[in-house]
Motif scaffolding. Sequence first.
Motif: not given
Lengths: 518, 656
Positions: B245, B578, B581, B583-585, B587-588, B592
């Motif tokens: 990523t 996207n 997703f 990156d979002e995964l 991040d979560g 975070n």
Amino acid sequence: MSEHLLSLMTFFPLLGMIVVLLIPRENDGLLKGLTLVFTLINFCISLPLAFDPVFKTSGGMHYGEFAQWISIGDYFQMNYNVGIDGISLWLVLLTTFIMPITVLSTWQAVEKNVKGFMALLLLLETAMLGAFISLDLFLFYVFWELMLIPMYFLIGIWGGAKRIYSAIKFFIYTAVGSLLMLVAIIFVYYFALKSGVPFDKGFSITHFYQLNIPAEYQLWLFLAFAFSFAIKVPMFPVHTWLPDAHTDAPTAGSVILAAILLKMGTYGYVRFAMPLFPDALQQCLPVLAFLAVVGIIYGALVAMVQEDVKRLVAYSSVSHLGFVMLGIFALNLQGMAGGMLQMINHGISTGALFLIVGFIYERRHTRLIAEFGGIAKQMPVFATIFMIVTFSSIGLPGTNGFIGEFMIMIGAFESELRWFTVFAATGVIFAAVYMLWMFQRVMFGELKNPANKELKDLNLREVVLMLPLLLFVFWIGVYPNTFLEKMNPALEQLISQIKGKQQVAAVEVVQPAQPEVD
Amino acid sequence: MQDYSLIWLIPFFPLVGSVINGLLGKKIKNEKVIGTIATGAIALSFVVSCMLFFRLLGDSQKVHEVIIASWMSAGKLQIDWGFLLDPLSGVMIMVVTGVGSLIHLYSNGYMHGEEGFYRYFSYLNLFCFSMLMLVLGNNALVMFVGWEGVGLCSYLLIGYYFEKKSAGDAAKKAFVVNRVGDFGFLIGLFTLFWALGEHGIWTVQFTKIAEHAHLLPAGGAVVTIVTLCFFLGATGKSAQIPLYTWLPDAMEGPTPVSALIHAATMVTAGVYMIGRMNGLFAMAPDTMMVVAIVGAATAIFAASIGLAQNDIKRVLAYSTVSQLGYMFLAMGVGAFSAGIFHLMTHAFFKACLFLGSGSVIHAMHHAYHHAHLHDDPQDMRNMGGLRKKMPITFLTFFVSTLAIAGIPGLSGFFSKDEILWWAFSSTRGGWILWLIGFAAAGMTAFYMFRLVFMTFFGEQRTDERAKDHVHESPFVITLPLIVLGLLALVGGWIGIPKALGGANHFEHFLAPVFEHTQEMFGIHSQHSLHAYEFPLMGASIGVALVGIFLAWLMYVKNPEAPKALVARFRWLYVAIFNKWFVDELYDGLFVNATKRLGRYCWKGFDLPIIDGIVNGAGWLVQGFSRALRFWQTGQIHGYAMTMVIGAVIIVAVYIV
């Protein structure tokens, strides 16, 4: 002269303190200058030690000095018994090396009661050096306690907002630990007397090393020592005095605290707790290694979310010192040499980080990360130095931090602590996270805060005081053998001592189980 | 026996260049001087590399080690600063210094007028130094110096425009994600060191590892764990699933950096590492399978994302991830020299593509600048029709596109086809692996031609005010393009397979490194399948042509088609656009969660629990003292009374 070199080196700063005390208090410049000269001369006095080839070949004590000191009747005897080997050598040199840099860092930072500050710094130097060279446990204890006092005042008088709370916390934490140690020291002394160690040897650790203390005593004695030293290191979970002490200490205090005082704890393990009580060590090793690894990860996690740069560096110390402990507990040459080297490395890198924090604090009178951003553009020289130190702290190959961490981990991995090492190695990732995140928020980005637009780059004095540290960042990174070759013999001796006695104990345990043939 | 003792000069020159520009660049100021120092340094390296490379070509002995000095020495741990020159590292130094020199030259033009000109060149030189240490190191630790060193330079160069938050974020992300990989590298190294140590061999030296690897049971847990750990390191550096990523974000750096670091050299380090430890990997068939699967999966996954990106550099970034996947696929099926071959040809055509895109961006940027516009100079939707305005850029770009698409005769065709052939026919391969690679090849042709059509063909969609300010780039920029374009064209000819009447000099040259392993573990393309070689080749040419045709259909013939398609498969487009997703995964799941854990440790444990106990103890003592103070009234009769009561109690206890 060389037979009194250690004494000269140790008490020369004390002489300096007396001179400083004789000078009228309004001569700030003179006081600082004199202190600098004294610490510099002292560094020169200690320097021949670094070039003495004897440490390469012999792991024993050198430069020994002995004098009877306090005798009470024929039941109490303590001696002035000092000497160094390859283990204490570099810590002694680190101390004399860091002191002039520290003094130079106070040039603009300390304005209140300069005389007192300088006198305390010099007293502290004597106490620290004394502790590193003591071969008499009681003498060590005297110096150990003596260190507390100047540091207590440095934090309590010249410190930040919550200085009184932090100073008292620092003092009580450490004092509680050392009282337990004192009881243990006295116990060992009487045990030694009973075991036939001649009375006039006092608290000589070389004689104590030979004792065969029964395992059930060892455990309690070890715990007393280990607890006291663990507070100083500091190991999780007795680390909470450190962030407060660091945050509120003046820059010079933080530098000394990080670079040298913390090493007193790790050194205490290596010199006293571990060789004196090898069986207890064996018994406690998993727990201690566990705490070391928790310290690595926990320190890093908490460092990550700090809002104050100095507190972040303080928590990073908890993480780094966890590595040192892990290396020491590996009980093999690679691990222990790595641990010893990492003590020096931490002194250099974290000392440098605290100086760096001091630079921006002097300019902005805040250390909150959120107050900064985009400084790199304003202060390019500072940015460069900060970056080098940051990567040294992260342990980038080519810098000192890598060598220490690598040797620690490769050593621990081949010891019984294999699984601990796997978890410890995640610290390598976290270190990059918290340091780079901090660096980014402080240095990168747009320069938005108007207060930062006036920032001046480092001046010549500040650059000069950083350069020696940077030199060693790369020296140790590229050619650590300079240091390793002189600590290896002493460590080999120490390891065979610990392991040898562990084996003896193992045999002793086996023996009673065999039927006696008469 | 030839003399290779000058090998240290190869990394030395760029190091010196970096130090000079880093320390004095600010004072020198003159761009010409700075650029000459940096470019000269790497060019000198190239000269030395050529010297040694040709010496090696004519040498009967192909493996040479040069020890410079002891580095770390503590008991069983003995590590040197040492170099290793063999055909594998020989190829690598030629690629690194050759492509590196061209990109340095290019940068002189591209970075002209930048405030941090000296800083840029200092970093770029430092990168070359690190990369050369990586490929030349004779032991895993010197390699690791280079390994992390290139990570550092990547960090510095991605974050070159550090005032942009996105650049700072991308730099940090790259370093941290790579550190996750490095964690694997280290654990692998520790395990290997310990496992061989159990047999009395304490070493991290590649030749010794290869020599003694047989002490470990082949296919056993140890080699599998070791190689998997090393492979984790490779996925970080070479941007493979799951650690890819960071690479697309790394496009925040200046474009020549993307060309050199994030396409031609650094990201291939993982492939090189597997090549370097081929003996060990071959011993672990399970790991090899994982490598092949991850490679194939990355190849198709990244290609799918590349289908829908509009930023010219991002398309190339995903393309790089995808092509690296091919290389890992090759390594995984035991086609080591094919993997290295593709590494080399990819270095040519991808460097050319990136530099070409840089030339376009450069031109767009200047045009916008001229017209005082703030449009995105990297968005392909603002381009179109540039082939007439930038003929040299277009021509070289087009040649390289043909190469990556796998058009016969060009470099990429030979290397990719060899990988696909091995994926199908190798004793460690399988038709599914081939099929995935085959499908990805079609997608590659499609997205690359989509890029070419959107950028160079059709109507120019640039803002009217900027339109006429788009010009061809200066000679320092086009010269490297021409050279790389030529290499993309002919670079593959040294590896034409025997089936096509070639002699495959490349494979032959690398044989001393790989042949032994392949023979020992019976890794070869199966004879029973040789009848399929030409049909498969035909198929992959066919799928490339289909991809090109579709791109032509959708982006030249009928520009409205993409919109209709997007409307038809909305959810698919959103997912691809996207980046699935991921990156979002992450991040979560990781970022975070870690932050929350840190905050919990601090606010939920450190302060309330530990300090709570400490402060509580303090309060307790104080409270106790306060209670004692209550008794110390100072009144004699009170004390007397207490004494009497005490005495009575003592006596009572004594008697009873």
